[in-house]
Design an enzyme around this catalytic site. Structure first.
Site, PDB file in Angstrom:
ATOM      1  N   GLU A 199      -3.415   0.553   2.223  1.00 33.94           N
ATOM      2  CA  GLU A 199      -4.812   0.965   1.976  1.00 33.94           C
ATOM      3  C   GLU A 199      -5.119   0.963   0.471  1.00 33.94           C
ATOM      4  O   GLU A 199      -5.648   1.930  -0.070  1.00 33.94           O
ATOM      5  CB  GLU A 199      -5.040   2.387   2.528  1.00 33.94           C
ATOM      6  CG  GLU A 199      -4.633   2.577   3.965  1.00 33.94           C
ATOM      7  CD  GLU A 199      -4.894   3.986   4.504  1.00 33.94           C
ATOM      8  OE1 GLU A 199      -5.580   4.781   3.838  1.00 33.94           O
ATOM      9  OE2 GLU A 199      -4.418   4.280   5.612  1.00 33.94           O
ATOM     10  N   GLU A 223       0.439  10.339   7.940  1.00 35.74           N
ATOM     11  CA  GLU A 223       0.389  11.561   7.117  1.00 35.74           C
ATOM     12  C   GLU A 223       1.047  12.781   7.760  1.00 35.74           C
ATOM     13  O   GLU A 223       0.459  13.863   7.791  1.00 35.74           O
ATOM     14  CB  GLU A 223      -1.065  11.875   6.756  1.00 35.74           C
ATOM     15  CG  GLU A 223      -1.756  10.741   6.027  1.00 35.74           C
ATOM     16  CD  GLU A 223      -3.220  11.031   5.700  1.00 35.74           C
ATOM     17  OE1 GLU A 223      -3.738  12.078   6.103  1.00 35.74           O
ATOM     18  OE2 GLU A 223      -3.841  10.183   5.030  1.00 35.74           O
TER      19      GLU A 223
HETATM   20  C1  GLA Z   1      -6.440   7.908   4.921  1.00 35.17           C
HETATM   21  C2  GLA Z   1      -6.420   7.285   6.293  1.00 35.17           C
HETATM   22  C3  GLA Z   1      -7.452   6.208   6.392  1.00 35.17           C
HETATM   23  C4  GLA Z   1      -8.770   6.623   5.795  1.00 35.17           C
HETATM   24  C5  GLA Z   1      -8.580   7.072   4.406  1.00 35.17           C
HETATM   25  C6  GLA Z   1      -9.917   7.383   3.823  1.00 35.17           C
HETATM   26  O1  GLA Z   1      -5.873   7.101   3.981  1.00 35.17           O
HETATM   27  O2  GLA Z   1      -5.193   6.739   6.643  1.00 35.17           O
HETATM   28  O3  GLA Z   1      -7.637   5.880   7.725  1.00 35.17           O
HETATM   29  O4  GLA Z   1      -9.345   7.674   6.544  1.00 35.17           O
HETATM   30  O5  GLA Z   1      -7.727   8.193   4.447  1.00 35.17           O
HETATM   31  O6  GLA Z   1     -10.843   6.372   4.110  1.00 35.17           O
END
Ligand code: GLA
Length: 388
Positions: free
Chosen positions: A280, A175
């Site tokens: 994710e 990020e």
């Molecule tokens: C982001 C992070 C993850 C996690 C999510 C929320 O996507 O990369 O590690 O913290 O937020 O669970």
């Protein structure tokens, strides 16, 4: 009578969601949701996807250390890739200067190794879940570029070096971009400068030369952010920095992002010649807590209201069917590009574990994952590999 009512309900669901009838053998469910054939239902998810890409999940400290064998058995049966949900984030693995907490990480690495599971280390450089002490001196003032680089190198050598040749890949930077594609004004950027990203990749490559090294972010389907990430990775490549892949976090909803945007982004990163994967994935069925929820900025915390938590006890069948359809639509795009997609990881095992129950509004009930609260595989999962 009962049968008549069930049939009526079923036809209403099918009509409401415009789900294709089970005509071509791909959608053979008799409950209006997508289901694979019996063989696919009995097979594990990663077996069904063996010709596509790896299928992963996120694992928590509670799961790995909690002694609940059945959960770990389920994870190793169904998935062939794992990512620690929180265990390896800086504030947990290295909470204080010279203090490292390796217990959960060691257990996770052993688990992955014993079961031949691809392990992604997550994450080395991020602006969240990173303790403040690394940016400050004893008097509370921000440290110099040199001091911060020294701390970063020590951290990377300690963590990445410890698991050299045992962790397959690292999310090196998480990020780093704003939604408009510019670099986020994090402490990393402010103290070190723009080259903190390439330096982090170089340090990771030195500590684990055989590990794959990734950049990970949310909202990469949005054109401005996509362009920013393409620029960033292109500039690393131009400088000869080793970067092996891009992770689309994939925190999605029932209607966003559009499938076209997802496909356009896959194609944009394909040109860079790196691994592309969803790192994710989850699909929230809940109303957004405002425009900002499009991404995954974990600092958001919106007040709960009943209308933001519409399904506290159970998911109505109509919404369940929408979730099934949405998962199928997303996988149709991913399956189409399976020659360039290396992995799809969901962010958690069951709905019970999902971070979305508490973000961006606390204490809601969401249904975003592949297993329900009773740890039962949702019926649409066994045909996801067939989606097109
Ligand atoms: C982001 C992070 C993850 C996690 C999510 C929320 O996507 O990369 O590690 O913290 O937020 O669970």
């Amino acid at each position: 009578m009962k049968l008549l009512i069930s049939l009526l309900a079923l036809s209403l669901i099918i009509t409401a969601c415009n789900i294709p009838p089970p005509s071509d053998g791909q959608y053979s469910g008799d409950n209006g949701l997508f289901e694979g054939n019996t063989e696919a239902q009995e097979a594990s998810i990663h077996t069904n996807f063996s010709k596509h890409f790896m299928i992963g999940t996120a694992v928590s400290a509670k799961q790995i250390l909690g002694g609940d064998r059945s959960t770990l058995d389920l994870i190793k049966k169904e998935f062939n890739a794992i990512t620690p949900e929180n265990i390896m984030k800086w504030e947990l693995i290295h909470p204080k200067p010279n203090v490292y907490e390796f217990k959960a990480a060691d257990a996770l690495v052993n688990f992955a190794e014993q079961n031949d599971i691809f392990l992604v280390g997550h994450t080395l450089v991020w602006h969240h879940m990173t303790p403040d002490w690394i940016f400050k001196d004893d008097a509370g003032k921000y440290v110099s570029r040199e001091v911060l680089l020294g701390r970063l190198e020590e951290h990377i050598n300690a963590v990445v070096g410890r698991y050299k040749n045992r962790i397959d890949a690292w999310d090196v930077v998480n990020e780093a971009l704003n939604d408009d594609g510019s670099l986020r004004e994090s402490n990393w950027l402010k103290i070190i400068g723009e080259d903190y990203i390439e330096i982090a990749f170089e340090m990771a490559a030195k500590a684990a030369p055989n590990a794959k090294l990734y950049y990970n972010d949310y909202s990469l389907t949005e054109p401005k952010k996509r362009r920013g990430a393409v620029r960033l990775i292109g500039s690393l490549q131009a400088k000869g920095v080793k970067i092996d892949g891009i992770g689309f976090q994939g925190h999605y909803g029932l209607t966003w992002p559009s499938l076209n945007k997802l496909e356009d982004s896959i194609k944009a990163f394909e040109k860079l010649g790196i691994d592309i994967f969803i790192s994710e994935l989850d699909v929230s069925v809940l109303p957004r807590g405002g425009e900002n929820q499009l991404g995954a900025d974990i600092s958001l915390n919106i007040e709960i209201e009943d209308k933001l938590n519409p399904y506290p006890r159970r998911l109505p069948p109509v919404i369940e069917a929408k979730l099934a359809r949405r998962y199928h639509e997303i996988f149709a795009v991913l399956n189409k590009h399976r020659d360039i997609i290396s992995r799809v990881s969901v962010w958690g095992l069951s709905d019970e574990n999902s971070w979305l129950n508490d973000w961006p509004v606390k204490e809601r009930t969401d249904y975003p994952l592949l297993f329900d609260r009773q740890m039962k595989k949702k019926s649409f999962v066994s045909s996801l590999h067939l989606a097109k």
